[in-house]
Design an enzyme around this catalytic site. Structure first.
Site, mmCIF file in Angstrom:
data_model
loop_
_atom_site.group_PDB
_atom_site.id
_atom_site.type_symbol
_atom_site.label_atom_id
_atom_site.label_comp_id
_atom_site.label_asym_id
_atom_site.label_seq_id
_atom_site.Cartn_x
_atom_site.Cartn_y
_atom_site.Cartn_z
ATOM 1 C CG HIS A 240 -1.791 -1.165 1.520
ATOM 2 N ND1 HIS A 240 -2.789 -1.469 0.778
ATOM 3 C CD2 HIS A 240 -1.444 -2.226 2.579
ATOM 4 C CE1 HIS A 240 -3.408 -2.526 1.281
ATOM 5 N NE2 HIS A 240 -2.614 -3.228 2.287
HETATM 6 C C1 BDR Z 1 -2.968 0.509 5.503
HETATM 7 O O1 BDR Z 1 -3.157 0.317 6.633
HETATM 8 C C2 BDR Z 1 -1.984 -0.060 7.485
HETATM 9 O O2 BDR Z 1 -2.019 -1.199 7.845
HETATM 10 C C3 BDR Z 1 -0.860 -0.301 6.263
HETATM 11 O O3 BDR Z 1 0.254 0.458 6.641
HETATM 12 C C4 BDR Z 1 -1.521 1.017 5.125
HETATM 13 O O4 BDR Z 1 -1.323 2.145 5.672
HETATM 14 C C5 BDR Z 1 -3.618 -0.321 4.477
HETATM 15 O O5 BDR Z 1 -4.974 -0.467 4.780
#
Ligand code: BDR
Ligand code: CA
Length: 310
Positions: A240
Protein backbone atom coordinates in the site's frame (compact mmCIF):
# COMPACT_ATOMS: atom_id res chain seq x y z
CA UNK A 1 14.59 21.75 -7.08
CA UNK A 2 13.39 18.95 -4.86
CA UNK A 3 9.86 18.82 -3.50
CA UNK A 4 9.51 19.34 0.26
CA UNK A 5 7.51 16.65 2.00
CA UNK A 6 6.47 15.61 5.51
CA UNK A 7 5.78 11.89 5.93
CA UNK A 8 3.15 11.14 8.57
CA UNK A 9 3.24 7.45 9.34
CA UNK A 10 2.63 4.41 11.59
CA UNK A 11 5.34 1.91 10.56
CA UNK A 12 4.32 -0.84 9.59
CA UNK A 13 6.35 -2.73 6.98
CA UNK A 14 4.70 -0.97 4.02
CA UNK A 15 5.20 2.42 5.71
CA UNK A 16 8.85 1.47 6.15
CA UNK A 17 9.24 0.87 2.41
CA UNK A 18 7.59 4.20 1.69
CA UNK A 19 10.09 5.94 3.97
CA UNK A 20 13.01 4.13 2.32
CA UNK A 21 11.75 5.06 -1.15
CA UNK A 22 11.48 8.72 -0.17
CA UNK A 23 14.90 8.80 1.46
CA UNK A 24 16.44 7.15 -1.62
CA UNK A 25 14.95 9.74 -4.00
CA UNK A 26 16.75 13.03 -4.69
CA UNK A 27 13.56 14.54 -6.14
CA UNK A 28 12.20 14.71 -2.58
CA UNK A 29 13.38 16.58 0.48
CA UNK A 30 11.99 14.87 3.59
CA UNK A 31 11.61 17.72 6.11
CA UNK A 32 10.60 15.34 8.87
CA UNK A 33 8.78 12.15 9.73
CA UNK A 34 5.87 12.49 12.15
CA UNK A 35 4.56 9.31 13.69
CA UNK A 36 1.09 8.42 14.83
CA UNK A 37 -0.59 5.54 16.63
CA UNK A 38 -2.15 3.06 14.19
CA UNK A 39 -0.75 -0.27 13.13
CA UNK A 40 0.83 -0.48 16.59
CA UNK A 41 0.92 1.99 19.51
CA UNK A 42 2.90 5.23 19.22
CA UNK A 43 5.85 4.04 21.33
CA UNK A 44 6.51 1.43 18.64
CA UNK A 45 5.72 3.49 15.52
CA UNK A 46 8.14 6.25 16.53
CA UNK A 47 10.91 3.76 17.35
CA UNK A 48 10.24 1.89 14.10
CA UNK A 49 10.48 5.09 12.07
CA UNK A 50 13.87 5.82 13.64
CA UNK A 51 15.05 2.30 12.85
CA UNK A 52 14.06 2.75 9.22
CA UNK A 53 15.82 6.11 8.88
CA UNK A 54 18.92 4.55 10.35
CA UNK A 55 18.69 1.57 8.02
CA UNK A 56 18.64 4.05 5.13
CA UNK A 57 21.80 5.66 6.49
CA UNK A 58 20.13 9.09 6.52
CA UNK A 59 19.49 11.72 9.12
CA UNK A 60 15.95 13.10 9.22
CA UNK A 61 14.07 14.27 12.33
CA UNK A 62 11.51 11.79 13.64
CA UNK A 63 8.80 13.08 15.95
CA UNK A 64 6.12 11.35 18.00
CA UNK A 65 2.65 12.74 17.38
CA UNK A 66 -0.77 11.71 18.65
CA UNK A 67 -1.07 8.51 20.63
CA UNK A 68 -4.78 8.04 19.93
CA UNK A 69 -7.48 9.10 17.47
CA UNK A 70 -9.31 12.42 17.88
CA UNK A 71 -12.46 11.05 19.51
CA UNK A 72 -12.39 7.24 19.47
CA UNK A 73 -10.34 4.59 21.21
CA UNK A 74 -7.30 3.35 19.30
CA UNK A 75 -7.57 0.20 17.21
CA UNK A 76 -4.29 -1.45 16.17
CA UNK A 77 -3.37 -4.11 13.60
CA UNK A 78 -0.83 -6.48 15.12
CA UNK A 79 -2.66 -9.30 13.34
CA UNK A 80 -1.24 -7.91 10.08
CA UNK A 81 2.07 -6.31 11.07
CA UNK A 82 3.12 -8.46 14.05
CA UNK A 83 3.70 -7.46 17.65
CA UNK A 84 6.45 -4.94 16.86
CA UNK A 85 4.78 -3.52 13.75
CA UNK A 86 7.94 -4.42 11.83
CA UNK A 87 8.05 -8.20 12.26
CA UNK A 88 9.98 -10.11 9.61
CA UNK A 89 13.47 -8.68 10.09
CA UNK A 90 15.38 -7.75 13.21
CA UNK A 91 16.80 -4.26 13.37
CA UNK A 92 18.94 -2.93 16.19
CA UNK A 93 17.63 -0.32 18.62
CA UNK A 94 18.18 2.99 16.83
CA UNK A 95 20.83 5.40 17.96
CA UNK A 96 18.99 8.24 16.17
CA UNK A 97 17.21 9.98 19.07
CA UNK A 98 13.55 10.86 19.03
CA UNK A 99 13.20 14.57 18.23
CA UNK A 100 11.68 16.20 21.34
CA UNK A 101 9.14 18.24 19.38
CA UNK A 102 5.56 16.92 19.28
CA UNK A 103 4.63 15.78 15.76
CA UNK A 104 1.69 18.16 15.59
CA UNK A 105 3.86 21.11 16.66
CA UNK A 106 6.42 20.14 14.03
CA UNK A 107 3.76 20.14 11.31
CA UNK A 108 2.40 23.51 12.46
CA UNK A 109 5.80 25.18 12.85
CA UNK A 110 7.21 23.79 9.61
CA UNK A 111 4.20 24.91 7.61
CA UNK A 112 4.18 28.35 9.25
CA UNK A 113 7.77 28.86 8.19
CA UNK A 114 7.03 27.75 4.62
CA UNK A 115 5.80 29.87 1.73
CA UNK A 116 2.18 29.26 0.70
CA UNK A 117 1.68 26.06 -1.31
CA UNK A 118 5.17 24.65 -0.85
CA UNK A 119 4.97 21.58 1.43
CA UNK A 120 3.41 18.26 0.43
CA UNK A 121 1.94 16.12 3.20
CA UNK A 122 2.21 12.34 2.81
CA UNK A 123 -0.02 10.59 5.35
CA UNK A 124 0.44 6.81 5.48
CA UNK A 125 -1.65 6.10 8.57
CA UNK A 126 -4.60 7.52 10.47
CA UNK A 127 -4.99 11.24 9.79
CA UNK A 128 -4.93 12.27 13.46
CA UNK A 129 -1.75 14.38 13.39
CA UNK A 130 -2.68 16.27 10.23
CA UNK A 131 -6.28 16.96 11.28
CA UNK A 132 -5.17 18.04 14.76
CA UNK A 133 -2.66 20.46 13.22
CA UNK A 134 -5.29 21.88 10.84
CA UNK A 135 -7.78 22.28 13.69
CA UNK A 136 -5.33 23.95 16.05
CA UNK A 137 -3.73 26.18 13.42
CA UNK A 138 -6.08 26.79 10.48
CA UNK A 139 -3.62 29.40 9.14
CA UNK A 140 -1.25 26.61 8.03
CA UNK A 141 -3.66 24.99 5.58
CA UNK A 142 -2.78 27.31 2.69
CA UNK A 143 0.91 26.45 3.11
CA UNK A 144 0.15 22.94 1.93
CA UNK A 145 0.99 22.24 -1.70
CA UNK A 146 -1.04 19.06 -1.73
CA UNK A 147 -1.89 16.03 0.35
CA UNK A 148 -1.26 12.58 -1.10
CA UNK A 149 -2.52 9.90 1.25
CA UNK A 150 -3.01 6.15 1.44
CA UNK A 151 -6.45 5.31 2.72
CA UNK A 152 -9.98 4.31 1.85
CA UNK A 153 -11.52 1.90 -0.57
CA UNK A 154 -14.71 1.97 -2.60
CA UNK A 155 -14.80 -0.57 -5.41
CA UNK A 156 -12.73 -3.00 -3.31
CA UNK A 157 -14.70 -2.43 -0.11
CA UNK A 158 -12.79 -2.35 3.15
CA UNK A 159 -10.06 -4.38 4.80
CA UNK A 160 -10.75 -3.89 8.51
CA UNK A 161 -14.54 -4.01 8.14
CA UNK A 162 -16.49 -4.91 5.01
CA UNK A 163 -16.92 -1.18 4.37
CA UNK A 164 -13.83 0.54 5.77
CA UNK A 165 -10.11 0.63 5.10
CA UNK A 166 -7.89 0.60 8.22
CA UNK A 167 -6.33 4.11 8.11
CA UNK A 168 -9.68 5.85 7.67
CA UNK A 169 -11.48 3.50 10.09
CA UNK A 170 -9.02 4.26 12.91
CA UNK A 171 -9.78 7.99 12.85
CA UNK A 172 -12.69 8.82 10.55
CA UNK A 173 -13.25 12.24 12.14
CA UNK A 174 -9.67 13.19 11.26
CA UNK A 175 -10.12 11.93 7.70
CA UNK A 176 -13.27 14.02 7.37
CA UNK A 177 -11.39 17.17 8.42
CA UNK A 178 -8.59 16.50 5.91
CA UNK A 179 -11.01 15.82 3.05
CA UNK A 180 -12.74 19.13 3.72
CA UNK A 181 -9.55 21.21 4.06
CA UNK A 182 -9.80 22.80 0.63
CA UNK A 183 -6.26 21.96 -0.55
CA UNK A 184 -5.65 19.43 -3.35
CA UNK A 185 -6.02 15.89 -2.01
CA UNK A 186 -5.03 12.71 -3.82
CA UNK A 187 -6.29 9.47 -2.31
CA UNK A 188 -4.59 6.15 -3.01
CA UNK A 189 -7.16 3.62 -1.82
CA UNK A 190 -7.36 -0.16 -1.77
CA UNK A 191 -8.88 0.10 -5.27
CA UNK A 192 -5.36 0.96 -6.42
CA UNK A 193 -3.12 -0.85 -3.94
CA UNK A 194 -4.89 -4.18 -4.42
CA UNK A 195 -3.46 -4.09 -7.96
CA UNK A 196 0.11 -3.72 -6.62
CA UNK A 197 0.81 -7.25 -5.43
CA UNK A 198 4.06 -8.48 -3.90
CA UNK A 199 4.41 -11.49 -6.19
CA UNK A 200 7.21 -14.02 -5.62
CA UNK A 201 9.23 -12.51 -8.51
CA UNK A 202 8.90 -8.98 -7.14
CA UNK A 203 9.87 -10.13 -3.67
CA UNK A 204 12.87 -11.98 -5.08
CA UNK A 205 14.02 -8.79 -6.84
CA UNK A 206 14.40 -7.11 -3.44
CA UNK A 207 16.27 -10.07 -1.97
CA UNK A 208 18.48 -10.20 -5.07
CA UNK A 209 19.76 -6.67 -4.47
CA UNK A 210 22.31 -8.37 -2.27
CA UNK A 211 22.35 -5.45 0.17
CA UNK A 212 21.35 -5.17 3.83
CA UNK A 213 18.34 -3.04 2.80
CA UNK A 214 17.26 -5.64 0.24
CA UNK A 215 17.54 -8.44 2.77
CA UNK A 216 15.56 -6.55 5.42
CA UNK A 217 12.87 -5.48 2.94
CA UNK A 218 12.44 -9.05 1.69
CA UNK A 219 12.12 -10.27 5.30
CA UNK A 220 9.51 -7.63 6.12
CA UNK A 221 7.41 -8.22 3.03
CA UNK A 222 7.53 -11.96 3.37
CA UNK A 223 6.00 -11.57 6.83
CA UNK A 224 3.64 -8.72 5.91
CA UNK A 225 2.00 -10.33 2.91
CA UNK A 226 1.20 -13.68 4.55
CA UNK A 227 -2.00 -12.30 6.11
CA UNK A 228 -3.44 -10.92 2.85
CA UNK A 229 -2.31 -13.87 0.72
CA UNK A 230 -4.27 -16.16 2.99
CA UNK A 231 -7.24 -13.79 3.14
CA UNK A 232 -7.54 -13.03 -0.56
CA UNK A 233 -6.00 -16.18 -2.04
CA UNK A 234 -3.93 -13.95 -4.34
CA UNK A 235 -0.40 -14.51 -5.66
CA UNK A 236 0.87 -11.77 -3.36
CA UNK A 237 -0.26 -9.23 -0.79
CA UNK A 238 -0.86 -5.56 -1.69
CA UNK A 239 1.96 -3.08 -1.07
CA UNK A 240 0.00 0.00 0.00
CA UNK A 241 1.99 2.90 1.41
CA UNK A 242 4.94 3.26 -1.02
CA UNK A 243 2.32 4.11 -3.66
CA UNK A 244 2.10 7.58 -2.08
CA UNK A 245 5.79 8.28 -2.62
CA UNK A 246 5.78 6.58 -6.03
CA UNK A 247 2.91 8.88 -7.03
CA UNK A 248 5.07 11.93 -6.26
CA UNK A 249 7.98 10.50 -8.25
CA UNK A 250 6.08 9.00 -11.18
CA UNK A 251 2.46 10.21 -11.42
CA UNK A 252 2.35 8.67 -14.88
CA UNK A 253 2.18 5.22 -13.22
CA UNK A 254 -1.25 6.06 -11.75
CA UNK A 255 -4.73 6.83 -13.03
CA UNK A 256 -7.70 8.28 -11.25
CA UNK A 257 -10.54 10.77 -11.32
CA UNK A 258 -11.31 14.04 -9.55
CA UNK A 259 -14.60 13.46 -7.72
CA UNK A 260 -16.45 13.88 -4.45
CA UNK A 261 -15.26 11.68 -1.58
CA UNK A 262 -16.91 11.69 1.84
CA UNK A 263 -16.34 9.66 5.00
CA UNK A 264 -19.11 7.91 6.91
CA UNK A 265 -19.08 9.07 10.53
CA UNK A 266 -22.53 8.15 11.81
CA UNK A 267 -23.25 4.51 11.10
CA UNK A 268 -21.77 1.75 13.27
CA UNK A 269 -22.11 -0.65 10.34
CA UNK A 270 -20.20 1.41 7.77
CA UNK A 271 -18.15 3.76 9.97
CA UNK A 272 -15.04 4.99 8.16
CA UNK A 273 -16.34 4.04 4.72
CA UNK A 274 -15.06 6.33 1.96
CA UNK A 275 -17.92 7.04 -0.41
CA UNK A 276 -16.41 8.04 -3.75
CA UNK A 277 -18.85 9.53 -6.25
CA UNK A 278 -16.86 8.08 -9.17
CA UNK A 279 -19.83 8.28 -11.54
CA UNK A 280 -20.86 11.80 -10.50
CA UNK A 281 -24.35 10.79 -9.48
CA UNK A 282 -24.63 13.51 -6.82
CA UNK A 283 -24.23 17.25 -7.02
CA UNK A 284 -21.65 17.16 -4.21
CA UNK A 285 -18.55 19.11 -5.23
CA UNK A 286 -15.40 17.22 -6.21
CA UNK A 287 -12.78 17.43 -3.45
CA UNK A 288 -10.22 14.72 -4.16
CA UNK A 289 -8.50 12.75 -6.88
CA UNK A 290 -9.39 9.10 -6.38
CA UNK A 291 -6.70 6.79 -7.77
CA UNK A 292 -8.00 3.54 -9.18
CA UNK A 293 -5.25 2.13 -11.41
CA UNK A 294 -1.53 1.57 -11.26
CA UNK A 295 1.18 0.25 -13.55
CA UNK A 296 2.28 -2.32 -10.98
CA UNK A 297 5.36 -3.48 -12.91
CA UNK A 298 6.53 0.11 -13.21
CA UNK A 299 5.89 0.67 -9.50
CA UNK A 300 7.91 -2.33 -8.35
CA UNK A 301 10.69 -1.54 -10.85
CA UNK A 302 10.91 1.98 -9.41
CA UNK A 303 11.02 0.66 -5.86
CA UNK A 304 13.72 -1.88 -6.64
CA UNK A 305 15.83 0.61 -8.54
CA UNK A 306 15.61 3.21 -5.77
CA UNK A 307 16.18 0.82 -2.86
CA UNK A 308 19.32 -0.38 -4.63
CA UNK A 309 20.77 3.09 -4.01
CA UNK A 310 20.64 2.74 -0.22
C1 BDR B 1 -3.05 0.63 5.46
O1 BDR B 1 -3.23 0.16 6.79
C2 BDR B 1 -1.98 -0.20 7.36
O2 BDR B 1 -2.08 -1.44 7.95
C3 BDR B 1 -0.96 -0.13 6.26
O3 BDR B 1 0.27 0.34 6.76
C4 BDR B 1 -1.56 0.83 5.27
O4 BDR B 1 -1.23 2.16 5.58
C5 BDR B 1 -3.70 -0.33 4.51
O5 BDR B 1 -5.06 -0.46 4.79
CA1 CA C 1 0.52 2.74 7.20
Amino acid sequence: MSRKIIIDTDPGQDDALAILLALASPELEVLGITTVAGNVPLALTQANARKVVELAGKSVPVMAGCDRPMVRPLQTAEHVHGKTGLDGADLPEPSLPLDPRHGVDFIIDTLRQAAPGTVTLCPLGALTNIATAFTRAPDIVDRVQEIVLMGGGFFEGGNITPAAEFNIFVDPEAADIVLRCGRPVTIIPLDCTHKALITPARLAAFADLGTRVGEVVAGWLNFFERFDVEKYGSEGGPLHDPCVIAFLLRPDLFQGRFCNVEVELGSELTRGMTVADWWGVTKRPANATWIRDIDADGYFALLTERLARL
